[in-house]
Write a protein that holds these residues in place. Sequence first.
Motif, mmCIF file in Angstrom:
data_model
loop_
_atom_site.group_PDB
_atom_site.id
_atom_site.type_symbol
_atom_site.label_atom_id
_atom_site.label_comp_id
_atom_site.label_asym_id
_atom_site.label_seq_id
_atom_site.Cartn_x
_atom_site.Cartn_y
_atom_site.Cartn_z
ATOM 1 N N VAL A 46 48.153 39.936 54.902
ATOM 2 C CA VAL A 46 47.201 38.916 55.363
ATOM 3 C C VAL A 46 47.283 37.657 54.503
ATOM 4 O O VAL A 46 47.341 36.533 55.030
ATOM 5 C CB VAL A 46 45.770 39.485 55.351
ATOM 6 N N SER A 47 47.298 37.815 53.188
ATOM 7 C CA SER A 47 47.318 36.647 52.295
ATOM 8 C C SER A 47 48.632 35.883 52.405
ATOM 9 O O SER A 47 48.643 34.652 52.367
ATOM 10 C CB SER A 47 47.070 37.068 50.854
ATOM 11 N N THR A 48 49.737 36.597 52.562
ATOM 12 C CA THR A 48 51.034 35.935 52.694
ATOM 13 C C THR A 48 51.088 35.095 53.968
ATOM 14 O O THR A 48 51.520 33.936 53.952
ATOM 15 C CB THR A 48 52.182 36.965 52.693
ATOM 16 N N ALA A 49 50.639 35.672 55.070
ATOM 17 C CA ALA A 49 50.645 34.933 56.336
ATOM 18 C C ALA A 49 49.734 33.715 56.248
ATOM 19 O O ALA A 49 50.084 32.632 56.753
ATOM 20 C CB ALA A 49 50.176 35.857 57.470
ATOM 21 N N PHE A 50 48.587 33.847 55.587
ATOM 22 C CA PHE A 50 47.640 32.746 55.508
ATOM 23 C C PHE A 50 48.175 31.623 54.620
ATOM 24 O O PHE A 50 48.228 30.453 55.030
ATOM 25 C CB PHE A 50 46.289 33.228 54.972
ATOM 26 N N VAL A 51 48.567 31.965 53.391
ATOM 27 C CA VAL A 51 48.990 30.928 52.453
ATOM 28 C C VAL A 51 50.280 30.241 52.918
ATOM 29 O O VAL A 51 50.387 29.012 52.890
ATOM 30 C CB VAL A 51 49.188 31.511 51.035
ATOM 31 N N GLU A 52 51.236 31.010 53.405
ATOM 32 C CA GLU A 52 52.486 30.394 53.865
ATOM 33 C C GLU A 52 52.272 29.641 55.171
ATOM 34 O O GLU A 52 53.108 28.795 55.532
ATOM 35 C CB GLU A 52 53.570 31.457 53.974
ATOM 36 N N GLY A 53 51.170 29.899 55.839
ATOM 37 C CA GLY A 53 50.809 29.098 57.015
ATOM 38 C C GLY A 53 50.290 27.721 56.649
ATOM 39 O O GLY A 53 50.113 26.861 57.512
ATOM 40 N N LEU A 54 50.059 27.483 55.344
ATOM 41 C CA LEU A 54 49.606 26.176 54.863
ATOM 42 C C LEU A 54 50.783 25.275 54.467
ATOM 43 O O LEU A 54 50.567 24.136 54.054
ATOM 44 C CB LEU A 54 48.689 26.352 53.651
ATOM 45 N N TYR A 55 52.005 25.767 54.599
ATOM 46 C CA TYR A 55 53.196 24.984 54.213
ATOM 47 C C TYR A 55 53.354 23.777 55.118
ATOM 48 O O TYR A 55 52.965 23.773 56.261
ATOM 49 C CB TYR A 55 54.450 25.850 54.286
#
Length: 335
Positions: free
Chosen positions: A326-335
Amino acid sequence: MKKLTQKYATALMLLGAIVGIGLTAGTTTASAKAKTPTAAQIAAARKKIVANEKKVDSAIDKIDISNLSNLNSIYTYGPIATQTVQPYNMYQTYKLKSPLTLTNEFRHKTVTLPKGSVVTGLNDGKGNFQNIDNTTLSIKNQKKVFKKLGNWHRSFAMSKNNGGAMQKYTRSTAFSKNSLASFPQLSVKTAKAQYDTAASSLPFISVTADSQLAYHKTGQTFSATSYTKIKKFKRTHSTITYYLNKRLSGVTTKKTKVGNSYQYKLSLRLGHVFQSSDSYNGDAGAYNLTVNNGKQAFFLPLDNVAESYISSINGDEYVSDNDKKVSTAFVEGLY
């Protein structure tokens, strides 16, 4: 030799514990000393820590700086095996469709913001404000709120069904982009930043709804100590540059000629992720993100979604499979 950070010291203690595995209660002092990490082992531990820090910095540096406030996002409440990211955070921006009556924690004083006011605050998911951030209000609205309610960071809506968070603020300004405040509260980074909760005492800056850059002399001074108008701004993926009407005490700026007059420039970009520690016993604590302004540095304490992402990269703490995904998808979605 370079002074060890808390993370180095912790790693070396762990390394010492690892090579000491198997020692019995009857082990002699000489035998215990023989298990002391070698210079090569210490160097290897340092190298691994530095490599992991670089991996974290490289990953965080890819984030669009306009998404910085999303690093304050938190998990939903529920079983850790299924928790997700809360869809709302404190720094989403809205424009009031009708007047909004606010109060402080004691609920015996009120103040009303007029229709059309731009605010940041926490949406309950049904279009109602749970609370709003007073430091991001326009200077005019700040003066009203602090005069009536006192020195509070956040105000609370008097009515739960207030409808204040129904209309997103969609203009792209020095204050907001894509209905998200460009910058949350950024504390001045000093030596105190190495300890948890330092942000509660250090000076900080904020950007207001009427595009003023405000300086607050302490972490508990929520009314702007001083402020100046942001005359213009430039935003790229990695940097946001503000051109100020005048110098702002406590903030490093560069005098720049614009046309026939001078303005004062500062450029903010994401920097090093560092871990603070408990001031009582030195235990490793929260993660923080440095935001650089030339030679001056600010920092933002990160919340649990961003912390899960960082720990999944450096391995400092256990992260469940669900939270890693969940955190990986969220944070990398901010790129």
